[in-house]
Design a protein around this motif. Structure first.
Motif, PDB file in Angstrom:
ATOM      1  N   ASN A 132       1.013  -1.573   0.257  1.00  0.00           N
ATOM      2  CA  ASN A 132      -0.591  -0.514  -0.031  1.00  0.00           C
ATOM      3  C   ASN A 132       1.332   1.116  -0.156  1.00  0.00           C
ATOM      4  OD1 ASN A 132       0.819  -0.179   2.260  1.00  0.00           O
ATOM      5  ND2 ASN A 132      -0.772  -0.643   3.636  1.00  0.00           N
ATOM      6  N   CYS A 133       2.429   1.104  -0.337  1.00  0.00           N
ATOM      7  CA  CYS A 133       2.692   2.416  -0.508  1.00  0.00           C
ATOM      8  C   CYS A 133       2.737   2.730  -2.082  1.00  0.00           C
ATOM      9  CB  CYS A 133       4.602   1.723  -0.683  1.00  0.00           C
ATOM     10  SG  CYS A 133       5.170   1.165   1.078  1.00  0.00           S
ATOM     11  N   ASP A 134       3.211   3.831  -2.395  1.00  0.00           N
ATOM     12  CA  ASP A 134       3.005   4.393  -3.282  1.00  0.00           C
ATOM     13  C   ASP A 134       4.161   4.331  -4.225  1.00  0.00           C
ATOM     14  OD1 ASP A 134       4.318   6.521  -1.884  1.00  0.00           O
ATOM     15  OD2 ASP A 134       2.640   7.879  -2.425  1.00  0.00           O
ATOM     16  N   GLU A 135       5.132   4.818  -4.124  1.00  0.00           N
ATOM     17  CA  GLU A 135       6.560   3.814  -4.766  1.00  0.00           C
ATOM     18  C   GLU A 135       7.581   3.008  -3.544  1.00  0.00           C
ATOM     19  OE1 GLU A 135      10.007   6.304  -6.823  1.00  0.00           O
ATOM     20  OE2 GLU A 135       9.471   7.262  -4.801  1.00  0.00           O
ATOM     21  N   LEU A 136       8.119   1.796  -4.767  1.00  0.00           N
ATOM     22  CA  LEU A 136       8.860   0.998  -4.079  1.00  0.00           C
ATOM     23  C   LEU A 136      10.181   0.820  -4.653  1.00  0.00           C
ATOM     24  CD1 LEU A 136       6.737  -2.712  -3.409  1.00  0.00           C
ATOM     25  CD2 LEU A 136       7.863  -0.822  -1.910  1.00  0.00           C
ATOM     26  N   ASP A 139      12.262  -0.941  -0.726  1.00  0.00           N
ATOM     27  CA  ASP A 139      11.818  -0.070   0.155  1.00  0.00           C
ATOM     28  C   ASP A 139      11.153   0.465  -0.139  1.00  0.00           C
ATOM     29  OD1 ASP A 139      14.337  -0.151   2.208  1.00  0.00           O
ATOM     30  OD2 ASP A 139      14.914   1.145   0.510  1.00  0.00           O
ATOM     31  N   GLY A 140       9.966   0.715   0.797  1.00  0.00           N
ATOM     32  CA  GLY A 140       8.514   1.427   0.619  1.00  0.00           C
ATOM     33  C   GLY A 140       8.443   3.037   0.789  1.00  0.00           C
ATOM     34  N   TYR A 141       7.939   4.046   0.131  1.00  0.00           N
ATOM     35  CA  TYR A 141       7.901   4.699   0.429  1.00  0.00           C
ATOM     36  C   TYR A 141       6.447   5.749   0.139  1.00  0.00           C
ATOM     37  CZ  TYR A 141      13.104   4.735  -0.797  1.00  0.00           C
ATOM     38  OH  TYR A 141      14.435   4.936  -0.659  1.00  0.00           O
ATOM     39  N   LEU A 142       6.389   6.833   0.974  1.00  0.00           N
ATOM     40  CA  LEU A 142       4.846   7.032   0.965  1.00  0.00           C
ATOM     41  C   LEU A 142       5.383   9.325   0.498  1.00  0.00           C
ATOM     42  CD1 LEU A 142       2.327   6.854   1.160  1.00  0.00           C
ATOM     43  CD2 LEU A 142       1.704   7.179   3.320  1.00  0.00           C
ATOM     44  N   GLN A 143       4.577   9.761  -0.478  1.00  0.00           N
ATOM     45  CA  GLN A 143       4.850  10.836  -0.652  1.00  0.00           C
ATOM     46  C   GLN A 143       6.428  11.291  -0.740  1.00  0.00           C
ATOM     47  OE1 GLN A 143       1.932  12.911   1.904  1.00  0.00           O
ATOM     48  NE2 GLN A 143       0.678  12.100   1.164  1.00  0.00           N
ATOM     49  N   GLN A 201      10.830   7.481   3.091  1.00  0.00           N
ATOM     50  CA  GLN A 201      10.417   6.076   2.866  1.00  0.00           C
ATOM     51  C   GLN A 201       9.921   5.629   4.308  1.00  0.00           C
ATOM     52  OE1 GLN A 201      14.870   4.397   3.213  1.00  0.00           O
ATOM     53  NE2 GLN A 201      13.672   2.406   4.140  1.00  0.00           N
ATOM     54  N   ILE A 202       9.025   4.415   4.922  1.00  0.00           N
ATOM     55  CA  ILE A 202       8.320   4.463   5.576  1.00  0.00           C
ATOM     56  C   ILE A 202       8.521   2.859   6.235  1.00  0.00           C
ATOM     57  CG2 ILE A 202       6.199   6.207   5.478  1.00  0.00           C
ATOM     58  CD1 ILE A 202       4.757   3.890   3.421  1.00  0.00           C
ATOM     59  N   ALA A 203       8.738   1.928   4.860  1.00  0.00           N
ATOM     60  CA  ALA A 203       9.294   0.958   5.425  1.00  0.00           C
ATOM     61  C   ALA A 203      10.678   0.438   4.530  1.00  0.00           C
ATOM     62  CB  ALA A 203       8.267  -0.155   4.976  1.00  0.00           C
ATOM     63  N   SER A 204      10.959  -0.592   4.872  1.00  0.00           N
ATOM     64  CA  SER A 204      12.204  -1.848   4.792  1.00  0.00           C
ATOM     65  C   SER A 204      12.198  -2.875   4.680  1.00  0.00           C
ATOM     66  CB  SER A 204      13.451  -1.105   4.450  1.00  0.00           C
ATOM     67  OG  SER A 204      14.182  -1.708   3.955  1.00  0.00           O
ATOM     68  N   ARG A 205      12.295  -4.016   4.341  1.00  0.00           N
ATOM     69  CA  ARG A 205      12.579  -5.331   3.852  1.00  0.00           C
ATOM     70  C   ARG A 205      13.757  -6.057   3.527  1.00  0.00           C
ATOM     71  NH1 ARG A 205       7.105  -9.223   3.894  1.00  0.00           N
ATOM     72  NH2 ARG A 205       8.470 -10.424   4.765  1.00  0.00           N
ATOM     73  N   LEU A 206      13.813  -6.795   3.950  1.00  0.00           N
ATOM     74  CA  LEU A 206      15.373  -7.958   3.751  1.00  0.00           C
ATOM     75  C   LEU A 206      15.321  -8.782   3.865  1.00  0.00           C
ATOM     76  CD1 LEU A 206      18.346  -5.980   5.144  1.00  0.00           C
ATOM     77  CD2 LEU A 206      18.045  -5.847   2.563  1.00  0.00           C
ATOM     78  N   PHE A 207      15.568  -9.690   2.534  1.00  0.00           N
ATOM     79  CA  PHE A 207      15.191 -11.170   2.106  1.00  0.00           C
ATOM     80  C   PHE A 207      17.012 -11.796   1.861  1.00  0.00           C
ATOM     81  CE2 PHE A 207      11.826  -8.829   1.211  1.00  0.00           C
ATOM     82  CZ  PHE A 207      10.620  -9.528   1.457  1.00  0.00           C
TER      83      PHE A 207
END
Length: 217
Positions: free
Chosen positions: A52-56, A99-103, A106-112
């Motif tokens: 639900n981010c507006d950019e990844l 990485d997730g971005y909103l406006q 950066q608001i979230a990040s996940r590593l695998f």
């Protein structure tokens, strides 16, 4: 969208992502980051990421940073369309970062991790406390995850459980994870009228023992 153990499948990420990011931020891959003999090139092109981010942004290992936008052209009816990426691995077993971005922030990040040498064994119960007054029960999920906590779907091994306290263990023991996507579950059912503490020792055949404690009040 859950398996026989009530563990969400990959498709459940779609439903989780259809919520305002002010409630929770979601980055859920529609794939398992598994780079090995069976999938040496990784997920490849057309890999879906529910968010639900507006950019990844995505980066494979030390490769270039790729910016992604929601696929609104193919999913105009969704408030939070999925993202689609080419996640073809050139060689080796690199990590994946999303990485997730909103406006613009950066608001979230996940590593695998694709390298299984950092894999871990986890044990988690749905409840920290059970009632001693009535017959009560809780599910305990056992799974193999990578070093960052992401599910390791091709993991195998068996899990043996030892339960101490006024309860009964329900489920397979030992539990074979090989054909279950690296995850499984057992249930603990209390004996009414008996207070105390439940202690579950779960041992994976390669990854050691984890101990879980549940209060009975």
């Amino acid at each position: 969208m859950a398996d026989v153990f009530r563990v969400p499948k990959l498709g459940a990420g779609f439903y989780r992502s259809q919520v305002n990011p002010s409630a929770r931020v979601v980055i859920e891959p529609g794939f398992h980051w598994d780079v090995g003999p069976s999938t040496p090139r990784g997920p490849g092109p057309g890999a879906v990421i529910w968010s639900n981010c507006d950019e990844l942004t995505v980066r494979i290992g030390d490769g270039p940073l790729v910016r992604l936008q929601p696929d609104r052209a193919r999913f105009p009816h969704l408030p939070y369309p999925p993202f689609v990426a080419d996640l073809t691995v050139a060689s080796g077993r690199p990590e994946l970062r999303i990485d997730g971005y909103l406006q613009g922030q950066q608001i979230a990040s996940r590593l695998f991790a694709s390298d299984p040498r950092g894999d871990q064994f986890t044990v988690a119960a749905d409840d920290e406390e059970l009632s001693a007054a009535v017959a009560d029960a809780t599910r305990v999920v056992v799974r193999v995850v990578d070093r960052y906590g992401a599910p390791r779907a091709r993991a195998g091994g068996t899990v043996s459980c030892v339960l101490a306290g006024p309860a009964v263990l329900l489920g397979d023991d030992p539990l074979d994870l090989t054909g279950n996507g690296g995850v499984g579950a057992v249930w603990l059912r209390t004996r009414p009228g008996q207070r105390g503490r439940l202690t579950l020792h779960a041992t994976h055949s390669q990854l050691g023992t984890r101990t879980l404690t549940i209060r009975m009040t």
